[in-house]
Every structure is written in structure tokens, then in C-alpha cells.
Design a protein around this motif. Structure first.
Motif, PDB file in Angstrom:
ATOM      1  N   VAL A 238       0.836  -1.201   0.000  1.00  0.00           N
ATOM      2  CA  VAL A 238       0.000   0.000   0.000  1.00  0.00           C
ATOM      3  C   VAL A 238       0.872   1.252   0.000  1.00  0.00           C
ATOM      4  N   GLU A 239       1.914   1.237   0.826  1.00  0.00           N
ATOM      5  CA  GLU A 239       2.799   2.397   0.902  1.00  0.00           C
ATOM      6  C   GLU A 239       3.582   2.592  -0.385  1.00  0.00           C
ATOM      7  N   ALA A 240       4.012   1.495  -1.012  1.00  0.00           N
ATOM      8  CA  ALA A 240       4.819   1.595  -2.223  1.00  0.00           C
ATOM      9  C   ALA A 240       4.049   2.222  -3.380  1.00  0.00           C
ATOM     10  N   PHE A 241       2.742   1.974  -3.456  1.00  0.00           N
ATOM     11  CA  PHE A 241       1.940   2.469  -4.578  1.00  0.00           C
ATOM     12  C   PHE A 241       1.012   3.615  -4.173  1.00  0.00           C
ATOM     13  N   SER A 242       1.227   4.201  -2.992  1.00  0.00           N
ATOM     14  CA  SER A 242       0.291   5.196  -2.479  1.00  0.00           C
ATOM     15  C   SER A 242       0.144   6.411  -3.382  1.00  0.00           C
ATOM     16  N   ASN A 243       1.159   6.740  -4.169  1.00  0.00           N
ATOM     17  CA  ASN A 243       1.079   7.894  -5.061  1.00  0.00           C
ATOM     18  C   ASN A 243       0.492   7.563  -6.433  1.00  0.00           C
ATOM     19  N   GLU A 244       0.180   6.269  -6.656  1.00  0.00           N
ATOM     20  CA  GLU A 244      -0.318   5.863  -7.969  1.00  0.00           C
ATOM     21  C   GLU A 244      -1.738   5.306  -7.921  1.00  0.00           C
ATOM     22  N   PHE A 245      -2.027   4.445  -6.966  1.00  0.00           N
ATOM     23  CA  PHE A 245      -3.363   3.870  -6.826  1.00  0.00           C
ATOM     24  C   PHE A 245      -3.486   3.239  -5.446  1.00  0.00           C
ATOM     25  N   ASP A 246      -4.713   2.876  -5.091  1.00  0.00           N
ATOM     26  CA  ASP A 246      -4.981   2.248  -3.796  1.00  0.00           C
ATOM     27  C   ASP A 246      -4.718   0.755  -3.907  1.00  0.00           C
ATOM     28  N   ALA A 247      -3.673   0.284  -3.252  1.00  0.00           N
ATOM     29  CA  ALA A 247      -3.293  -1.131  -3.320  1.00  0.00           C
ATOM     30  C   ALA A 247      -3.851  -1.937  -2.145  1.00  0.00           C
ATOM     31  N   THR A 248      -4.849  -1.384  -1.454  1.00  0.00           N
ATOM     32  CA  THR A 248      -5.471  -2.119  -0.359  1.00  0.00           C
ATOM     33  C   THR A 248      -6.139  -3.376  -0.878  1.00  0.00           C
ATOM     34  N   ARG A 249      -5.967  -4.464  -0.172  1.00  0.00           N
ATOM     35  CA  ARG A 249      -6.594  -5.738  -0.548  1.00  0.00           C
ATOM     36  C   ARG A 249      -7.779  -5.990   0.385  1.00  0.00           C
ATOM     37  N   SER A 250      -7.787  -7.093   1.083  1.00  0.00           N
ATOM     38  CA  SER A 250      -8.922  -7.444   1.940  1.00  0.00           C
ATOM     39  C   SER A 250      -8.576  -7.168   3.389  1.00  0.00           C
ATOM     40  N   THR A 251      -9.534  -6.577   4.126  1.00  0.00           N
ATOM     41  CA  THR A 251      -9.317  -6.290   5.538  1.00  0.00           C
ATOM     42  C   THR A 251      -9.416  -7.562   6.378  1.00  0.00           C
ATOM     43  N   GLY A 252     -10.488  -8.309   6.202  1.00  0.00           N
ATOM     44  CA  GLY A 252     -10.645  -9.568   6.938  1.00  0.00           C
ATOM     45  C   GLY A 252     -10.671  -9.375   8.442  1.00  0.00           C
ATOM     46  N   TYR A 253     -11.362  -8.351   8.901  1.00  0.00           N
ATOM     47  CA  TYR A 253     -11.374  -8.032  10.328  1.00  0.00           C
ATOM     48  C   TYR A 253     -11.927  -9.181  11.165  1.00  0.00           C
ATOM     49  N   LEU A 254     -12.934  -9.872  10.647  1.00  0.00           N
ATOM     50  CA  LEU A 254     -13.574 -10.962  11.394  1.00  0.00           C
ATOM     51  C   LEU A 254     -13.002 -12.329  11.038  1.00  0.00           C
ATOM     52  N   CYS A 255     -12.020 -12.361  10.160  1.00  0.00           N
ATOM     53  CA  CYS A 255     -11.460 -13.640   9.695  1.00  0.00           C
ATOM     54  C   CYS A 255     -10.327 -14.087  10.611  1.00  0.00           C
ATOM     55  N   ALA A 256     -10.428 -15.295  11.127  1.00  0.00           N
ATOM     56  CA  ALA A 256      -9.427 -15.812  12.053  1.00  0.00           C
ATOM     57  C   ALA A 256      -8.263 -16.477  11.352  1.00  0.00           C
ATOM     58  N   ALA A 257      -8.364 -16.703  10.036  1.00  0.00           N
ATOM     59  CA  ALA A 257      -7.320 -17.465   9.341  1.00  0.00           C
ATOM     60  C   ALA A 257      -6.938 -16.803   8.028  1.00  0.00           C
ATOM     61  N   THR A 258      -5.717 -17.118   7.586  1.00  0.00           N
ATOM     62  CA  THR A 258      -5.232 -16.846   6.236  1.00  0.00           C
ATOM     63  C   THR A 258      -4.596 -18.139   5.745  1.00  0.00           C
ATOM     64  N   VAL A 259      -4.070 -18.130   4.524  1.00  0.00           N
ATOM     65  CA  VAL A 259      -3.418 -19.354   4.040  1.00  0.00           C
ATOM     66  C   VAL A 259      -2.187 -19.678   4.886  1.00  0.00           C
ATOM     67  N   LYS A 260      -1.616 -18.662   5.524  1.00  0.00           N
ATOM     68  CA  LYS A 260      -0.407 -18.909   6.314  1.00  0.00           C
ATOM     69  C   LYS A 260      -0.696 -19.715   7.575  1.00  0.00           C
ATOM     70  N   ASN A 261      -1.888 -19.583   8.111  1.00  0.00           N
ATOM     71  CA  ASN A 261      -2.172 -20.301   9.359  1.00  0.00           C
ATOM     72  C   ASN A 261      -3.434 -21.144   9.278  1.00  0.00           C
ATOM     73  N   PHE A 262      -3.964 -21.355   8.058  1.00  0.00           N
ATOM     74  CA  PHE A 262      -5.242 -22.062   7.920  1.00  0.00           C
ATOM     75  C   PHE A 262      -5.197 -23.450   8.546  1.00  0.00           C
ATOM     76  N   GLU A 263      -4.142 -24.209   8.234  1.00  0.00           N
ATOM     77  CA  GLU A 263      -4.089 -25.573   8.763  1.00  0.00           C
ATOM     78  C   GLU A 263      -3.977 -25.556  10.281  1.00  0.00           C
ATOM     79  N   GLN A 264      -3.172 -24.615  10.804  1.00  0.00           N
ATOM     80  CA  GLN A 264      -3.044 -24.536  12.259  1.00  0.00           C
ATOM     81  C   GLN A 264      -4.362 -24.118  12.900  1.00  0.00           C
ATOM     82  N   VAL A 265      -5.063 -23.177  12.240  1.00  0.00           N
ATOM     83  CA  VAL A 265      -6.342 -22.734  12.798  1.00  0.00           C
ATOM     84  C   VAL A 265      -7.354 -23.857  12.755  1.00  0.00           C
TER      85      VAL A 265
END
Length: 358
Positions: A116-143
Motif C-alpha cells: 500500500v505504501e509503495a503504490f500510495s502515489n499511484e493507486f490504492d493497493a489495499t486488498r482485503s481487511t478480513g477483520y472478522l477472519c481468524a485465518a489466512t493461508v499462512k495459518n489455515f491448517e493450524q487454525v
């Protein structure tokens, strides 16, 4: 023992406008880095779905993947719902769920601060917030194998919970007492067997002219005129035990927003509201941009509806809408309609990330 059933509710791929163009076949996007970003978002999401499905294929469970835009019936006859996408996918799942089935959210495409910081002067590089999400692919199996932190909510009576990742162990300490609660590799069986209880989030019940709307709001509801430039006219009061416990407040404004505790971090916070404890059963309300409210009512433009109270509003504009968790679900109202809002809706069982309790 019967095999447990999981429903995978997936964010579709067509929400990423990778190559959209106008009627003349010309794309509105000219920056090639935007194309690359959107292409990558779609790929990351696809990879996340494949990754999670590969993990589940090695478990002793039955699971069915369904895209959220092709699923509209009430969710039943499953032991767990796993949403793969972001908060929007979890919200959509919640509209199809009662309080009998828990849900686990997987954020398939988390935002990267550096990007987001790297492209802040060109476009909004925000992806997904996932505020209520307890897992990502990095910890899905552990979760899935056993996230413990969110499962002991409400059981810590003045003690200290310590999670030791290398040992896959959760320890509870209180004064001179110390004991191991469980090892993480055991928790998937406990989740599917119902031995561990997820957190319960409050939702908003909406009645129009004493008729219950079929959808409960997990985040918030907005009552407003369909044209944002038009004044919304309404009155409201707070009731307890069917009797008013606040004055009748007459409003001319941009509408009325009411949020749950979970939704207090979203639009309510952006509008100047405050963050509520995640498991609170109270509701927070705010009159949007009130026009010259009388001094006696100025402190009633923003407040709480306690768990044992309800808000009763009467609509005085020619037309209006009740928007539930965004713009996709709405109910039309007209002059003279009465709206009752409360937290008496069935709660939603959600396995939550630890930051919501810090």
C-alpha cells in the motif's frame, strides 16, 4: 462415527475487474501496474481456495465448495461453514445462518502495508481487511487443526492464557496454578464434535410495522432516503419493557445508522463513533448529519441501545430504504412506517481472531 460436513463458501473471481472496458472496448484503467495488481489479487485468491481445499482433502471430513453468488438458501445440515474471501463473504454467509452452525472466516487476500505504501502515489493497493477472519493461508491448517485463543473466551477468570506455538500448546496460569488446557492438534476434533464453543456475536433484528425482516444484520443497518442528497425525516425513541425510556427525538438528517459491537469498527467508527467490546450485546446508533438539532436533543444524536432495550423509529419521508450490512440487501419503507431495532436476533457463532479481544 459419522464424518463431519463442512460448507466452503467462496468469494467469486468476477469481483476483480481485471480487464473491464467501456462500450467502445476501451479500458478505463491505463496504468499497467493496476492491471498487474488486479491480476495478482485474482491469482492469490484462487491459490488460497486451492490451498484450503488441499488441506481439507487430507482431513477426515466431507466438504462442499460453493461460490457465494450462487448460494441463497438457508445453511443447514453442516457442522461448520468456512468462508474464503474476506469480511464480505463472511457477512453474506451470516445472512443465511441461524445460531446453530459456527463459521470460520479465511482472509484469502490480506492487505500488505508495504505494498500500500509503495503504490500510495499511484493507486490504492489495499486488498482485503478480513477483520472478522481468524485465518489466512499462512495459518489455515493450524487454525483448522486447532486455534485455541478464541475458543476459551469467557473462561479466563482473572488468569493468564499463554499460547506456545512451537509446542502447539495453550497454558492457563492463575496465582500458583498452572495447567495445560489442550494441545492444538486435538482441537479440530473438539471443534467438529462441538466440545469447544465459538464466540457469539450479536446481530440486529429489524421489524417494519411489526413484521420481522428475514435477514439479521451482523455489522450495521442504515435507514435513509435512496437519494443521498435528499433529507431523511424520522423520529425515534428508546423503549424498555414496551415503555419509552427516552424522549421522542424528531430528526431531519442524512439518515440513521445502527451498528452491532462487531460493526462498530466499520462505518460507525468512520463517522465518529466508538469501538465497542466485541462481545457486547448493546447497539450503537448515530443520526447522520443532523440539521440543527435542538440543544435539548443534541446529546441524543449518538448513543447506545442496551441489550434489554429497543429503538422505535417512525419514517416521515415519502420513500426510504433500510440497508442491511451494506447495499446488497435492502427493504423499502414509506411515510408512516414504524421500524423496531434491537439486538434480540439470534447470535452468530464465529471463530474470531485474537486481536478482537486485546
Amino acid at each position: 462415527m459419522a464424518r463431519r460436513k463442512l460448507l466452503l463458501l467462496l468469494k467469486p473471481f468476477d469481483v476483480f475487474p481485471v480487464r473491464q472496458s467501456n462500450a467502445n472496448g476501451v479500458s478505463h484503467i491505463t496504468n499497467p501496474q493496476v492491471f498487474q495488481h488486479l491480476d495478482n489479487r485474482c491469482k492469490v485468491h484462487k491459490d488460497a481456495i486451492n490451498f484450503c481445499q488441499d488441506i481439507l482433502s487430507r482431513k477426515s471430513v466431507d466438504w462442499e465448495p460453493v461460490f457465494r453468488n450462487s448460494y441463497s438458501k438457508p445453511i443447514s445440515n453442516v457442522d461448520l461453514v468456512v468462508t474464503i474471501g474476506g469480511d464480505g463473504t463472511l457477512l453474506q454467509a451470516s445472512h443465511l445462518m441461524d445460531d446453530s452452525v459456527p463459521v470460520l472466516g479465511v482472509n484469502s487476500d490480506p492487505t500488505h502495508v508495504e505494498e500500500v505504501e509503495a503504490f500510495s502515489n499511484e493507486f490504492d493497493a489495499t486488498r482485503s481487511t478480513g477483520y472478522l477472519c481468524a485465518a489466512t493461508v499462512k495459518n489455515f491448517e493450524q487454525v483448522v487443526k486447532g486455534c485455541c485463543w478464541y475458543l476459551v473466551e469467557g473462561r479466563n477468570h482473572g488468569g493468564l492464557l499463554i499460547y506456545m506455538p512451537k509446542l502447539n500448546t495453550l497454558i492457563y496460569m492463575q496465582q500458583e496454578t498452572c495447567f495445560i488446557i489442550w494441545h492444538c492438534f486435538q482441537v479440530i476434533d473438539k471443534i467438529l464434535d462441538g466440545q469447544l464453543v465459538p464466540s457469539i456475536l450479536s446481530r440486529i433484528s429489524v421489524c417494519v410495522n411489526s413484521e420481522q425482516l428475514p435477514t439479521f444484520a451482523l455489522n450495521d443497518i442504515l435507514v435513509a432516503h435512496p437519494c443521498p442528497a435528499t433529507v431523511s425525516r424520522f423520529s425515534f425513541k428508546i423503549n424498555k419493557d414496551s415503555l419509552p425510556c427516552s424522549p421522542l427525538v424528531n430528526c431531519r438528517s442524512s439518515g440513521l445508522r445502527v451498528s452491532t459491537a462487531a460493526g462498530s469498527t466499520a462505518a460507525m467508527l468512520s463517522a465518529g463513533g466508538f469501538i465497542m467490546p466485541t462481545l457486547s450485546q448493546d447497539l450503537q446508533y448515530m443520526v447522520r448529519e443532523p440539521i440543527s438539532p435542538p440543544a435539548a436533543y443534541s446529546n441524543l444524536m449518538h448513543g447506545l441501545v442496551k441489550s434489554d432495550e429497543s429503538m422505535e423509529a417512525t419514517w416521515f419521508s415519502k420513500e426510504g430504504f433500510i440497508y442491511i450490512d451494506g447495499s446488497h440487501i435492502f427493504h423499502s419503507i414509506q411515510n408512516g412506517d414504524t421500524i423496531e431495532l434491537s439486538s434480540k436476533a439470534p447470535g452468530l457463532k464465529v471463530f474470531l481472531p485474537p486481536h478482537l479481544f486485546s
